[in-house]
Enzyme design. Structure first.
Site, PDB file in Angstrom:
ATOM      1  N   ARG A  76       3.107 -14.547   8.669  1.00 32.04           N
ATOM      2  CA  ARG A  76       3.002 -13.872   9.950  1.00 32.04           C
ATOM      3  C   ARG A  76       1.550 -13.675  10.349  1.00 32.04           C
ATOM      4  NH1 ARG A  76       6.289  -8.712  10.706  1.00 32.04           N
ATOM      5  NH2 ARG A  76       4.958  -8.017   9.004  1.00 32.04           N
ATOM      6  N   SER A 140       0.363 -11.860  -1.027  1.00 29.27           N
ATOM      7  CA  SER A 140       1.199 -11.074  -1.949  1.00 29.27           C
ATOM      8  C   SER A 140       1.499 -11.807  -3.248  1.00 29.27           C
ATOM      9  CB  SER A 140       2.471 -10.672  -1.228  1.00 29.27           C
ATOM     10  OG  SER A 140       2.109 -10.025  -0.045  1.00 29.27           O
ATOM     11  N   ASP A 194       0.640  -6.979  -0.685  1.00 26.33           N
ATOM     12  CA  ASP A 194       1.579  -6.314   0.235  1.00 26.33           C
ATOM     13  C   ASP A 194       1.886  -4.873  -0.174  1.00 26.33           C
ATOM     14  OD1 ASP A 194       3.003  -7.244  -1.962  1.00 26.33           O
ATOM     15  OD2 ASP A 194       4.640  -8.136  -0.816  1.00 26.33           O
TER      16      ASP A 194
END
Ligand code: GLC
Length: 436
Positions: A76, A140, A194
Site C-alpha cells: 500500500r 514487516s 508493522d
C-alpha cells in the site's frame, strides 16, 4: 456425531492434540521471559528483540506524510494526515497486489515493483503530494536496524523468498529503485516494522498504549523497553525508552503437534517462525486442511471430501473461520455434508482458532508482565490484523485466556483494534523521524 453420541476416538485424539491447556501457562510465560532477556542482552535467542530507534510519539505531531506498507501479498502507498490531537487519517491510498513471481523472484525486481507503485500513486493522486519529499517505509519482516532509516533484512518470513535481499539494507535497495524510476528526490526518513507502526498509531491516540500486536498473515509484537536494558544500544545512550520489535513469531517454547511439524517441514523456512506457524492467518487454514484430511483418512467422516483438500494451502483461514461457525461458503465447496461431518469440521476449526487465540493471549500476558509484573497499571494493547479484526470469537477467547492467566490484573488490559495501524503508524514514524 450428535450431542448424545460418543465422539470417534480419532476425533477425541485430535481434540487433545490441538488443546492448549493453560496449566502449562506459567512455564510458557517463563520461557518467554527468558528468551526476551537473552535477546535483549545480545545472546542467541528465538526472540530477536530488535531495536527500532523510535520511541512513542507525543500525540502532538502534525502534517501530511507519505507511507509505504509492505507486509504480505498487498503493498500500500498512503498519504496520512496527523492533526496533532491524536487523530491520524488516511487521505489517499492505493493498494497493489504483489505478484507471486515478484515475491519469489530477484530482489531487484521486488523493489522496482514497489517504486513503480509509488509512481503510479503519484499519477493517481497528483495534487496530494506532501511538501516534504520524504516517506516512511513499513517493512514487516525481521530487520536489524542501524538507525531509524536503515536496516538489514535478517531473513524473509511469510512465504517471501526474493533473492539478494537478506543481509542487505532494504532502505538502500528501495532508494536505488526509486532512483531508477526517476524518483530520486524522495528520501526514506523512517523504516518501521508493522508492529511498531501499530504501537505508534495506538499511542498517538491512547496515552496508555504500550504494546503493538499484529494478528494477521503473520504475527508479531513490540513494546517500549528501557534503553539501558538493551545491550546492543550501549554505545548510543541509555536514557529513556526505545520500542523493541520482538519478532515473537519465531518463539520456540511452545509444544507443537504432528500437524505443526508437517506445516513447518513443508515451509521455505523450516525450524523458524514456529509460533507464527501455530498462530497466524497464513498457516491456520493449512493446519485445518491437514487435520480434516487426517479425519477423512481415519474414516471419521462420512462425506467424501478428500479430493477437495488435496492441494496445499487450498483452505484459507477465512474458510476455517466459516467452518468453525458451522457452515457458510467455506463448507459449500465440500458439497453436501452429513450433519456429523459438519459438526466434526466445525470442531476442528474452533480448536485451531482457539489455540491460536490462547497462544496470542499468553504471549501478550508475557510481555505485559515483563513490563509490569503485578499488572498494576493500565495497558492499552494496539492490535491490527484480519484474524483479530474479523473473528469476534477470537478476541473473546483472548480476553477469556487473559482473565484465566492474569486474574484481577486482566482488568487493566484493554485490547484495542487499531485498524490500518501499520500504515498510519508508518506516517507517525515519518513525523517523529523528521522532527527528531
Ligand atoms: C512476520 C514478520 C514480522 C511481522 C509479522 C506480522 O512475523 O517477520 O516482522 O511483524 O510477520 O506482519
Amino acid at each position: 456425531m450428535t450431542a448424545s453420541t460418543t465422539p470417534h476416538p480419532h476425533l477425541t485424539h485430535l481434540i487433545q492434540e490441538f488443546e492448549f491447556p493453560l496449566d502449562g501457562a506459567v512455564a510458557v510465560m517463563d520461557a518467554f521471559h527468558r528468551r526476551m532477556e537473552a535477546g535483549l542482552s545480545g545472546q542467541t535467542s528465538s526472540l530477536r528483540m530488535l531495536p527500532s530507534f523510535l520511541s512513542r510519539p507525543r500525540g502532538t505531531e502534525t502534517g501530511r506524510y507519505l507511507a509505504l506498507d509492505l507486509g504480505g501479498t498487498n503493498f500500500r502507498v498512503l498519504e496520512v494526515s496527523l492533526d496533532g490531537a491524536g487523530r491520524a487519517d488516511i487521505v489517499a491510498a492505493s493498494r497493489f497486489v504483489v505478484p507471486e513471481e515478484v515475491m519469489r523472484g530477484p530482489g531487484r525486481g521486488l523493489f522496482d515493483f514497489l517504486a513503480e507503485c509509488v509512481a503510479e500513486f503519484f499519477g493517481r493522486h497528483p495534487g496530494g503530494r506532501p511538501d516534504e519529499q520524504t516517506l516512511a517505509f513499513t517493512f514487516s519482516f525481521p530487520v536489524e536496524q542501524h538507525s531509524v532509516s536503515s536496516g538489514t533484512l535478517i531473513a524473509w518470513t511469510k512465504g517471501f523468498t526474493a533473492t539478494d535481499v537478506a543481509g542487505r539494507d532494504v532502505v538502500a535497495l528501495l532508494s536505488q529503485a526509486l532512483n531508477r524510476r526517476g524518483l530520486a528526490h524522495i528520501r526514506v526518513a523512517a523504516l518501521v516494522n508493522d508492529t511498531v507502526g501499530t504501537l505508534l498509531a495506538g499511542a498517538y491516540a491512547h496515552p496508555a498504549c504500550d504494546m503493538g500486536v499484529i494478528l494477521g498473515t503473520g504475527t508479531n509484537a513490540c513494546y517500549p523497553e528501557a534503553r539501558k536494558r538493551i545491550a546492543t544500544l550501549l554505545s548510543v545512550g541509555q536514557d529513556g525508552e526505545m520500542i523493541v520489535n520482538m519478532e515473537w513469531g519465531n518463539f520456540d517454547g511452545l509444544p507443537g503437534n504432528r500437524f505443526d511439524a508437517m506445516v513447518d517441514d513443508a515451509s521455505p523456512n523450516p525450524g523458524r517462525q514456529r509460533m507464527e506457524k501455530m498462530v497466524s492467518a497464513m498457516y491456520l487454514g493449512e493446519l485445518g486442511r491437514l487435520a480434516v484430511l487426517d479425519l477423512a483418512r481415519a474414516g471419521v467422516l462420512e462425506s467424501g471430501i478428500q479430493g477437495v483438500l488435496d492441494c496445499p494451502f487450498s483452505l484459507s483461514s477465512k474458510d476455517l473461520a466459516l467452518l468453525a461457525q458451522g457452515g457458510g461458503p467455506g463448507s459449500d465447496r465440500f458439497g453436501p455434508l452429513a450433519e456429523s461431518d459438519r459438526q466434526a469440521l466445525a470442531l476442528t476449526g474452533r480448536l485451531i482458532l482457539d489455540r491460536s487465540a490462547r497462544i496470542a493471549a499468553l504471549a501478550v500476558a508475557s510481555v505485559l508482565t515483563w513490563m509490569d509484573p503485578a499488572l498494576a497499571s493500565a495497558h492499552v494493547v494496539a492490535v491490527d490484523g484480519a484474524l483479530f479484526e474479523h473473528n469476534p470469537s477470537y478476541r473473546a477467547e483472548m480476553v477469556r485466556t487473559l482473565g484465566l492467566v492474569c486474574g484481577k490484573g486482566a482488568e487493566n488490559i484493554d485490547l484495542v483494534l487499531v485498524k490500518d495501524g501499520s500504515g498510519l503508524g508508518s506516517a507517525i514514524a515519518g513525523a517523529v523521524a523528521v522532527t527528531a
